[in-house]
Enzyme design. Structure first.
Site, short mmCIF file in Angstrom:
data_model
loop_
_atom_site.label_atom_id
_atom_site.label_comp_id
_atom_site.label_asym_id
_atom_site.label_seq_id
_atom_site.Cartn_x
_atom_site.Cartn_y
_atom_site.Cartn_z
N ASP A 1 8.90 -12.14 -1.55
CA ASP A 1 9.06 -10.70 -1.59
C ASP A 1 9.76 -10.18 -0.35
O ASP A 1 10.00 -10.92 0.60
CB ASP A 1 7.69 -10.01 -1.75
CG ASP A 1 6.60 -10.64 -0.89
OD1 ASP A 1 6.92 -11.10 0.22
OD2 ASP A 1 5.44 -10.68 -1.33
N HIS B 1 -3.92 -8.73 -4.36
CA HIS B 1 -2.52 -8.92 -4.72
C HIS B 1 -2.05 -10.34 -4.39
O HIS B 1 -2.58 -11.00 -3.50
CB HIS B 1 -1.62 -7.87 -4.08
CG HIS B 1 -1.37 -8.01 -2.61
ND1 HIS B 1 -1.49 -6.96 -1.73
CD2 HIS B 1 -0.97 -9.07 -1.84
CE1 HIS B 1 -1.18 -7.36 -0.51
NE2 HIS B 1 -0.87 -8.63 -0.56
N GLU C 1 0.56 -5.66 -6.94
CA GLU C 1 -0.60 -4.86 -6.60
C GLU C 1 -1.52 -4.67 -7.80
O GLU C 1 -1.13 -4.96 -8.94
CB GLU C 1 -0.13 -3.48 -6.08
CG GLU C 1 0.80 -3.55 -4.88
CD GLU C 1 0.08 -3.82 -3.57
OE1 GLU C 1 -0.95 -4.52 -3.57
OE2 GLU C 1 0.57 -3.34 -2.53
#
Length: 240
Positions: A72, A143, A148
């Protein structure tokens, strides 16, 4: 120990857990030098990266043929920024080992079209043959990556809005909480599920409750890590 299809290994400390996982990864790389790895950032993997750097200094692990894809990145943060996850990986691992920079892959948080960037990343992973081994940390809200609470099981790589707790936890990497971006791009739960083997790491008493929910609780969008109960090859690495 096995719980809900997951293999659970517990160690006395985070350092000993990280050392054991690093040694296991070194054996995997010896057997398959061109492994494709999915890698996390945050506080959780730092002990693992430290141990891998020690092994490399002892010529006990070789990254020359490895390809990596990071999970990410914050939206609006360029790879050259010190707060970026690219910079994090350079500090904590890539500058310490002999990885080929051409085999290192990141999501571009500064891309002008986030959706197009996410599709590009999915295609790039597919062209690499998929992820052989994906390492995950576990967020205090459950998460994995930046998936999330509320994330759905088949979600692809995409842009997400960050939970308040996640932004608060990231404050230490920025000037203050107001400077933490509200959005990120992340491999989705569906993307994570394509990895052939998944390692989930968690350390510390403050993670105990969410670990219990993730591996023993009901599978729920409120704890995205709980979806890993349905993956065929998950190994959970914990401290005592």
């Amino acid at each position: 120990m096995h719980v809900n299809g997951m293999t659970i290994r517990r160690f006395a400390t985070a350092a000993s857990a990280a050392r054991a996982l690093a040694l296991h990864l070194s054996r995997c790389l010896h057997q398959q030098p061109q492994l494709t790895l999915g890698l996390p950032t945050g506080r959780t993997p730092i002990p693992l990266y430290r141990e891998l750097a020690v092994l490399h200094a002892r010529n006990a692990v070789d990254f020359a043929g490895v390809s990596t894809f990071n999970l990410d990145e914050f939206v609006g943060v360029a790879g050259s920024a010190p707060e970026s996850y690219r910079a994090f990986m350079e500090r904590h691992l890539f500058s310490q080992v002999n990885i080929d920079p051409r085999r290192v892959h990141f999501l571009n948080g500064a891309a002008s079209d986030a959706a197009d960037e996410c599709r590009r990343y999915e295609r790039q992973i597919a062209r690499a043959g998929g992820l052989d081994l994906l390492i995950l940390g576990l967020g205090t809200n459950g998460h994995i990556g930046f998936n999330e609470p509320g994330a759905w099981e088949t979600s692809p790589t995409r842009m997400v809005r960050l939970d308040h707790l996640t932004r608060h936890d990231a404050t230490k990497d920025f000037q203050g909480e107001d400077d933490v971006p509200y959005r990120a791009i992340t491999m989705g739960v569906g993307s994570i599920f394509k990895a052939r083997t998944v390692y989930l790491m968690a350390w510390g008493q403050h993670k105990a409750h969410i670990v219990q929910q993730a591996i023993e609780g009901d599978i729920s969008t409120s704890v995205p890590a709980s979806f890993l109960q349905k993956h065929p090859n998950v190994k959970v690495i914990l401290d005592k």
